[in-house]
Motif scaffolding. Structure first.
Motif, short mmCIF file in Angstrom:
data_model
loop_
_atom_site.label_atom_id
_atom_site.label_comp_id
_atom_site.label_asym_id
_atom_site.label_seq_id
_atom_site.Cartn_x
_atom_site.Cartn_y
_atom_site.Cartn_z
N GLY A 1 13.98 6.81 -1.99
CA GLY A 1 13.73 5.95 -0.83
C GLY A 1 12.28 5.57 -0.68
O GLY A 1 11.37 6.27 -1.15
N THR A 2 12.04 4.44 -0.01
CA THR A 2 10.69 3.97 0.30
C THR A 2 10.62 3.62 1.78
O THR A 2 11.66 3.51 2.45
CB THR A 2 10.32 2.76 -0.57
N PRO A 3 9.41 3.48 2.34
CA PRO A 3 9.28 3.31 3.78
C PRO A 3 10.09 2.18 4.39
O PRO A 3 10.62 2.32 5.50
CB PRO A 3 7.77 3.09 3.96
N GLY A 4 10.19 1.05 3.72
CA GLY A 4 10.96 -0.06 4.28
C GLY A 4 12.43 0.30 4.49
O GLY A 4 13.04 -0.09 5.50
N GLN A 5 12.99 1.05 3.56
CA GLN A 5 14.38 1.48 3.69
C GLN A 5 14.55 2.45 4.86
O GLN A 5 15.54 2.39 5.59
CB GLN A 5 14.84 2.15 2.40
N VAL A 6 13.58 3.34 5.02
CA VAL A 6 13.64 4.31 6.12
C VAL A 6 13.62 3.57 7.45
O VAL A 6 14.44 3.84 8.36
CB VAL A 6 12.46 5.30 6.03
N ALA A 7 12.70 2.61 7.60
CA ALA A 7 12.60 1.84 8.83
C ALA A 7 13.89 1.08 9.10
O ALA A 7 14.39 1.05 10.24
CB ALA A 7 11.41 0.89 8.76
N ALA A 8 14.45 0.47 8.06
CA ALA A 8 15.67 -0.32 8.23
C ALA A 8 16.84 0.54 8.67
O ALA A 8 17.64 0.14 9.53
CB ALA A 8 15.99 -1.05 6.93
N LEU A 9 16.97 1.75 8.09
CA LEU A 9 18.07 2.63 8.46
C LEU A 9 17.93 3.11 9.90
O LEU A 9 18.91 3.11 10.66
CB LEU A 9 18.14 3.82 7.51
N LEU A 10 16.73 3.50 10.30
CA LEU A 10 16.54 3.95 11.67
C LEU A 10 16.80 2.83 12.67
O LEU A 10 17.41 3.05 13.73
CB LEU A 10 15.12 4.50 11.84
N ASP A 11 16.38 1.63 12.34
CA ASP A 11 16.65 0.47 13.21
C ASP A 11 18.16 0.22 13.31
O ASP A 11 18.68 -0.06 14.40
CB ASP A 11 15.95 -0.77 12.68
N LEU A 12 18.85 0.31 12.19
CA LEU A 12 20.29 0.07 12.17
C LEU A 12 21.02 1.10 13.02
O LEU A 12 21.94 0.76 13.79
CB LEU A 12 20.80 0.11 10.73
N LEU A 13 20.64 2.36 12.89
CA LEU A 13 21.28 3.41 13.69
C LEU A 13 20.98 3.23 15.18
O LEU A 13 21.84 3.47 16.02
CB LEU A 13 20.80 4.78 13.21
N GLY A 14 19.77 2.78 15.48
CA GLY A 14 19.43 2.51 16.88
C GLY A 14 20.30 1.42 17.46
O GLY A 14 20.78 1.53 18.61
N ARG A 15 20.55 0.37 16.68
CA ARG A 15 21.42 -0.70 17.16
C ARG A 15 22.85 -0.22 17.31
O ARG A 15 23.63 -0.77 18.09
CB ARG A 15 21.35 -1.90 16.20
N GLY A 16 23.20 0.84 16.57
CA GLY A 16 24.54 1.42 16.67
C GLY A 16 24.66 2.41 17.81
O GLY A 16 25.72 3.01 18.00
N GLY A 17 23.57 2.62 18.55
CA GLY A 17 23.61 3.49 19.72
C GLY A 17 23.19 4.92 19.47
O GLY A 17 23.32 5.77 20.37
N LEU A 18 22.67 5.21 18.28
CA LEU A 18 22.24 6.58 17.99
C LEU A 18 20.72 6.66 18.08
O LEU A 18 20.00 6.12 17.25
CB LEU A 18 22.71 6.99 16.59
N GLY A 19 20.23 7.36 19.10
CA GLY A 19 18.81 7.44 19.32
C GLY A 19 18.11 8.40 18.38
O GLY A 19 18.73 9.32 17.83
N VAL A 20 16.80 8.20 18.21
CA VAL A 20 16.04 9.05 17.30
C VAL A 20 15.92 10.48 17.80
O VAL A 20 15.58 11.38 17.03
CB VAL A 20 14.62 8.47 17.06
N ASP A 21 16.23 10.71 19.08
CA ASP A 21 16.16 12.07 19.61
C ASP A 21 17.20 12.97 18.98
O ASP A 21 17.09 14.20 19.05
CB ASP A 21 16.34 12.06 21.13
#
Length: 323
Positions: free
Chosen positions: A202-222
């Motif tokens: 993995g590289t940073p862009g993929q990490v950011a994209a996955l976290l953003d996608l999960l956030g849009r799905g309702g799963l918070g980073v907490d």
């Protein structure tokens, strides 16, 4: 915005300079005793494992994943799970998770007095078949009652999602596929979900994209943690990206122990020493005494008969040996 120097945690001379948008504290989820040791070919004596855990706790680590309640024939290295918990007794850290593969493993863990458990899912069909001998859907069906029973017993449950960014048989993994498995684990009731770059591609862009996608799905980073391998030298860059997106729990392994048996070039888990050095330099509190941690990893390397791949540990070793 310009980074501002602040007085913060220091570690063997590292200058503390905060960057905007980062958390003040990060919880390090130490996986050395389980994920780190499970790939060792020679079985490590249980007394050494117990001493390893005690030294990690003494160095300030509050979360240490102890072992896995898998059948001995699956992973001989972890066949002493009950004995390890008994030997540790009250010397366990505040969070002392153990991995369980199924309901039988959960029963064993509960009987041994485990206070927190974890399940290990896959984002890809290939790894699910090789690791669990089940499809992704079948493995999730197996984990659902495990999570439900553990939560009913009052135990926190961590869910791992492996192969989040790449799979040695399937190549690049669609992020939507990863998100689907992650969200299912959240629906089951997992209190924390760790996103794993199992082969370190993995590289940073993929990490950011996955976290953003999960956030849009309702799963918070907490409820999220990250678990990076350093095969291509990206683990710390990926970690920084995750921190910038609000993640505050990061998996690491003392001395960089562990790795993926399916990637010949894999150099193992993110070394806890490397992580602590970076976080200290960013003025982020971890509660970890880096010299004490480094001495622990040097001690374990002596027990294993080989050096650690941790860059920070290699840099610190001369001063530790001269102390």
């Amino acid at each position: 915005m310009v980074a501002t120097p602040e007085t913060g945690p220091s570690a063997r001379g590292v200058a503390s300079t905060r960057l905007p948008g980062l958390p003040e504290r990060v919880e390090i989820y130490e996986v050395g005793p389980r994920d780190g040791l499970q790939n060792e070919s020679a079985v490590v004596p249980v007394a050494v494992k117990a001493e390893f855990v005690r030294r990690l706790v003494a160095a300030g680590l509050r979360t240490v994943e102890l072992t896995s309640f898998v059948p001995r024939r699956w992973i001989p290295q972890l066949g002493d799970a009950e004995e390890l918990l008994e030997l540790l007794g009250d010397d366990q850290p505040p969070r002392a998770p153990v991995l369980v593969p199924n309901e039988k493993g959960l029963e064993r863990a509960v009987a041994a007095g485990a206070r927190e458990v974890a399940v290990f899912a896959s984002a890809t069909e290939s790894f699910a078949r090789r690791n669990l001998n089940r499809s992704v859907a079948e493995s999730l069906e197996m984990f659902a009652p495990v999570v439900a029973q553990a939560r009913a017993a009052g135990l926190p449950v961590r869910g791992y999602v492996s192969m989040c960014f790449g799979d040695p048989w399937e190549g690049a993994v669609p992020l939507g596929q990863v998100a689907e498995v992650t969200l299912r684990l959240a629906e089951f009731g997992c209190t924390e979900i760790s996103l794993g770059d199992t082969i370190g591609v993995g590289t940073p862009g993929q990490v950011a994209a996955l976290l953003d996608l999960l956030g849009r799905g309702g799963l918070g980073v907490d409820r999220l943690a990250v678990h990076f391998h350093d095969t291509y030298g990206q683990a710390l860059a990926n970690t920084l990206t995750a921190l910038q997106h609000g993640v505050t729990t990061v998996d690491a392994s003392a001395g960089g122990l562990g790795g993926c048996p399916y990637a010949g070039s894999a150099t193992g888990n993110l070394a806890t020493e490397d992580l602590v050095w970076q976080l200290s330099g960013l003025g982020i509190d971890t509660g970890v005494d880096l010299p004490a941690l480094a001495r622990t990893s040097l001690w374990l390397a002596g027990q294993l008969g080989r050096p650690s791949p941790s860059r920070a540990l290699a840099a610190l070793t001369p001063s530790l040996q001269g102390a």
